[in-house]
Design an enzyme around this catalytic site. Structure first.
Site, PDB file in Angstrom:
ATOM      1  N   TRP A  67       0.965  -1.423   0.219  1.00 58.26           N
ATOM      2  CA  TRP A  67      -0.052  -0.157  -0.067  1.00 58.26           C
ATOM      3  C   TRP A  67       0.866   1.371  -0.006  1.00 58.26           C
ATOM      4  O   TRP A  67       0.567   2.897  -0.907  1.00 58.26           O
ATOM      5  CB  TRP A  67      -0.887   0.320   1.278  1.00 58.26           C
ATOM      6  CG  TRP A  67      -2.311  -0.620   0.983  1.00 58.26           C
ATOM      7  CD1 TRP A  67      -2.083  -2.008   1.618  1.00 58.26           C
ATOM      8  CD2 TRP A  67      -3.020  -0.717  -0.125  1.00 58.26           C
ATOM      9  NE1 TRP A  67      -3.451  -3.024   1.443  1.00 58.26           N
ATOM     10  CE2 TRP A  67      -4.248  -2.130  -0.452  1.00 58.26           C
ATOM     11  CE3 TRP A  67      -3.516  -0.423  -1.415  1.00 58.26           C
ATOM     12  CZ2 TRP A  67      -4.938  -2.995  -1.368  1.00 58.26           C
ATOM     13  CZ3 TRP A  67      -4.139  -0.661  -2.083  1.00 58.26           C
ATOM     14  CH2 TRP A  67      -5.357  -1.818  -1.724  1.00 58.26           C
TER      15      TRP A  67
ATOM     16  N   ASP B  83      -2.200   6.634   6.445  1.00 57.29           N
ATOM     17  CA  ASP B  83      -2.938   5.659   5.792  1.00 57.29           C
ATOM     18  C   ASP B  83      -3.597   4.592   6.881  1.00 57.29           C
ATOM     19  O   ASP B  83      -2.769   3.925   6.718  1.00 57.29           O
ATOM     20  CB  ASP B  83      -2.946   5.318   4.814  1.00 57.29           C
ATOM     21  CG  ASP B  83      -3.168   3.798   3.985  1.00 57.29           C
ATOM     22  OD1 ASP B  83      -4.905   4.139   4.346  1.00 57.29           O
ATOM     23  OD2 ASP B  83      -2.907   3.242   2.597  1.00 57.29           O
TER      24      ASP B  83
ATOM     25  N   LYS C 252     -13.122  -2.478   5.213  1.00 58.60           N
ATOM     26  CA  LYS C 252     -11.858  -2.487   6.347  1.00 58.60           C
ATOM     27  C   LYS C 252     -12.847  -3.103   7.657  1.00 58.60           C
ATOM     28  O   LYS C 252     -12.963  -3.877   7.927  1.00 58.60           O
ATOM     29  CB  LYS C 252     -10.477  -2.640   6.089  1.00 58.60           C
ATOM     30  CG  LYS C 252      -9.463  -3.484   5.235  1.00 58.60           C
ATOM     31  CD  LYS C 252     -10.051  -1.800   3.517  1.00 58.60           C
ATOM     32  CE  LYS C 252      -9.117  -3.096   3.287  1.00 58.60           C
ATOM     33  NZ  LYS C 252      -8.669  -1.649   2.121  1.00 58.60           N
TER      34      LYS C 252
HETATM   35  C1  LIG Z   1      -7.655  -2.345   1.297  1.00 63.08           C
HETATM   36  C2  LIG Z   1      -6.385  -0.757   1.429  1.00 63.08           C
HETATM   37  C3  LIG Z   1      -6.424   0.807   0.938  1.00 63.08           C
HETATM   38  C4  LIG Z   1      -7.128   0.856  -1.018  1.00 63.08           C
HETATM   39  O1  LIG Z   1      -8.345   0.908  -0.708  1.00 63.08           O
HETATM   40  P1  LIG Z   1      -9.537   1.485  -1.445  1.00 63.08           P
HETATM   41  O2  LIG Z   1     -10.803   2.032  -0.702  1.00 63.08           O
HETATM   42  O3  LIG Z   1      -9.546   0.526  -1.912  1.00 63.08           O
HETATM   43  O4  LIG Z   1      -9.155   2.691  -1.997  1.00 63.08           O
HETATM   44  C5  LIG Z   1      -5.300   1.448   0.570  1.00 63.08           C
HETATM   45  N1  LIG Z   1      -4.202   1.393   1.488  1.00 63.08           N
HETATM   46  C6  LIG Z   1      -4.771   0.220   2.847  1.00 63.08           C
HETATM   47  C7  LIG Z   1      -3.808   0.302   3.322  1.00 63.08           C
HETATM   48  C8  LIG Z   1      -5.669  -0.372   2.395  1.00 63.08           C
HETATM   49  O5  LIG Z   1      -6.150  -1.132   3.321  1.00 63.08           O
END
Ligand SMILES: *Cc1c(COP(=O)(O)O)cnc(C)c1O
Length: 360
Positions: free
Chosen positions: A101, A171, A195
Site C-alpha cells: 500500500w 493511511d 475494512k
Molecule cells: C484496502 C487499502 C487501501 C485501498 O483502499 P481502496 O478503498 O480500495 O482505495 C489502501 N490502503 C490500505 C492500507 C488498505 O488496506
C-alpha cells in the site's frame, strides 16, 4: 454451522449491524423511506450524517481543531489528494515504504512531488518496520506519509518518531478504530471504510484545520479538501448508504465499550492466532517480525505449499472463509477486524491444530 469470514476487505461486519440494517432497510424509523431513497439534504439523512460524524469524534476523541470528511474514491484517491493539497509551498515530501500500500501511495505522490523515501523495508520482503533511528527524515518535508498497518504484509506499528513541525499523514484503512489513538499526533488520518468501519464506497478523512485550503492551483474541486470541508462533505451527493452503515458500526462500537475494549479483544484475538502459529513447531510460519505483527491481518504460510489447497478446502467446509493469502506473500491470511468474534478466531485455531495433526 457458524460461518466466519476472514476476508481482508470488504470484510465482516458486526452481525448486529447487518440485522439492524435489515430491519430498517425499507422504512427507516417510520420515515416511509429507505436510507437508499432519501435526499442527502433532507432532515432524515442530515441527522444520520451528523450523528455518524459525532460518534466518530467521540470514539477517537478527535480534537476540535480537526474536521471529519466522508468522501468517496477509496483510500486510493487519498494517495493523490494528499500531495495535491499539502505539498504546495514545499514540493518535498517524506514517505515510509513498508509494503504494497505504501508503494501505491508513493507512486501517486511521485506524479506531482519530489518524494524522499525515509526508510524502505523491501530488503526483507516488507516483513518489518525499519527502526526509527534509521529513518532519514527531511525537516523541510511538507509531510511524512506512513501506513501504520500494511493490510497485505500484516505489518503494523503505532509509535511515531518525533517529526517536529512535519505533519504525519497516516493511511489507517485497515486499522482505524481497532484501538485508541492520539489523533493530535497526526495531520491527516484517512481510511477506506470497507475494512474496519463499514462498507465500500466511503472514505473517511480526519484533517487538522491548518492543512486545509492549500491545494495546488488547478486542483479539481472533487480533490480539494477545502471544497469538501466548506460543504460539510456534501459538495456532491455523498455515499449516503455507506455513511449510514458506518454510523451503525460506530454505535455498535460505543455499545461494546469503545476502542479501549476493542483493543483488549483485538490483542487477545491476535495472540490466539500467533500462539497457534508459534506453537506449531514450524508447521505454520509468520513472515512478520514479532514486534511488528498486526492485530488485524495475519499472513501465515504452511510448511509445505502443497498443503495450501487442502487447508483452504477443509477450512471452507468448516465455515472458515476467505483465508487465501495475497499472491505477493502466498499461503494464508486471516483478517480479524473488530467485527470478527473471538469464537471465529477460536474456531480457526482449533482447525489449524487439527489440520496439523493430520498433515504434520
Ligand atoms: C484496502 C487499502 C487501501 C485501498 O483502499 P481502496 O478503498 O480500495 O482505495 C489502501 N490502503 C490500505 C492500507 C488498505 O488496506
Amino acid at each position: 454451522m457458524a460461518v466466519y469470514n476472514f476476508s481482508a476487505g470488504p470484510a465482516v461486519l458486526p452481525a448486529e449491524v447487518i440485522k439492524q440494517a435489515q430491519v430498517e432497510l425499507n422504512n427507516w424509523r417510520n420515515s416511509g423511506m429507505s436510507v437508499m431513497e432519501m435526499s442527502h439534504r433532507g432532515p432524515e439523512f442530515m441527522s444520520i450524517h451528523e450523528q455518524a460524524k459525532q460518534d466518530l469524534v467521540d470514539l477517537l476523541a478527535i480534537p476540535s481543531n480537526y474536521k471529519v470528511l466522508f468522501l468517496q474514491g477509496g483510500a486510493s484517491q487519498q494517495f493523490s489528494m494528499v500531495p495535491l493539497n499539502l505539498a504546495v509551498e514545499n514540493n518535498q515530501v517524506d514517505y515510509l515504504h513498508t509494503g504494497e500500500w505504501s508503494k501505491k501511495a508513493i507512486a501517486e505522490a511521485k506524479k506531482t512531488t519530489q518524494v524522499n523515501i525515509v526508510a524502505n523495508a523491501e530488503d526483507k520482503n516488507f516483513s518489518y518496520v525499519p527502526d526509527f533511528s534509521t529513518w532519514k527524515l527531511n525537516p523541510n518535508a511538507a509531510y511524512l506519509h506512513i501506513t501504520p498497518n500494511e493490510t497485505i504484509g500484516g505489518v503494523e506499528f503505532y509509535d511515531l518518531p518525533d517529526t517536529h513541525q512535519v505533519p504525519v499523514v497516516a493511511d489507517m484503512s485497515s486499522t482505524i478504530l481497532s484501538r485508541p489513538i492520539d489523533v493530535s499526533r497526526y495531520g491527516i488520518i484517512y481510511a477506506g471504510a470497507q475494512k474496519n468501519m463499514g462498507i465500500a464506497g466511503l472514505t473517511t478523512v480526519i484533517i487538522r484545520e491548518d492543512l486545509i485550503g492549500h491545494a495546488k492551483v488547478g486542483t479539481p474541486a472533487m480533490l480539494d479538501y477545502k471544497i469538501h470541508v466548506d460543504n460539510d462533505s456534501m459538495y456532491n451527493t455523498p455515499p449516503a448508504f455507506s455513511i449510514y452503515m458506518a454510523g451503525l458500526v460506530f454505535k455498535w462500537l460505543k455499545a461494546n465499550g469503545g476502542l479501549e475494549a476493542m483493543a483488549k479483544t483485538n490483542q487477545h484475538k491476535a495472540q490466539l492466532v500467533y500462539d497457534a502459529i508459534d506453537n506449531s513447531n514450524q508447521f505454520y510460519r509468520s513472515p512478520v517480525a514479532i514486534s511488528n505483527r498486526s492485530w488485524m491481518n495475519i499472513p501465515f504460510t504452511l510448511k509445505d505449499e502443497a498443503l495450501d489447497k487442502p487447508f483452504l478446502k477443509q477450512a471452507e467446509e468448516r465455515g472458515l472463509l476467505q483465508l487465501k493469502g495475497h499472491r505477493s506473500v502466498g499461503g494464508m491470511r486471516a483478517s480479524i477486524y473488530n467485527a470478527m468474534p473471538v469464537d471465529g478466531v477460536v474456531a480457526l485455531t482449533q482447525f489449524m491444530k487439527e489440520f496439523q495433526k493430520q498433515h504434520g
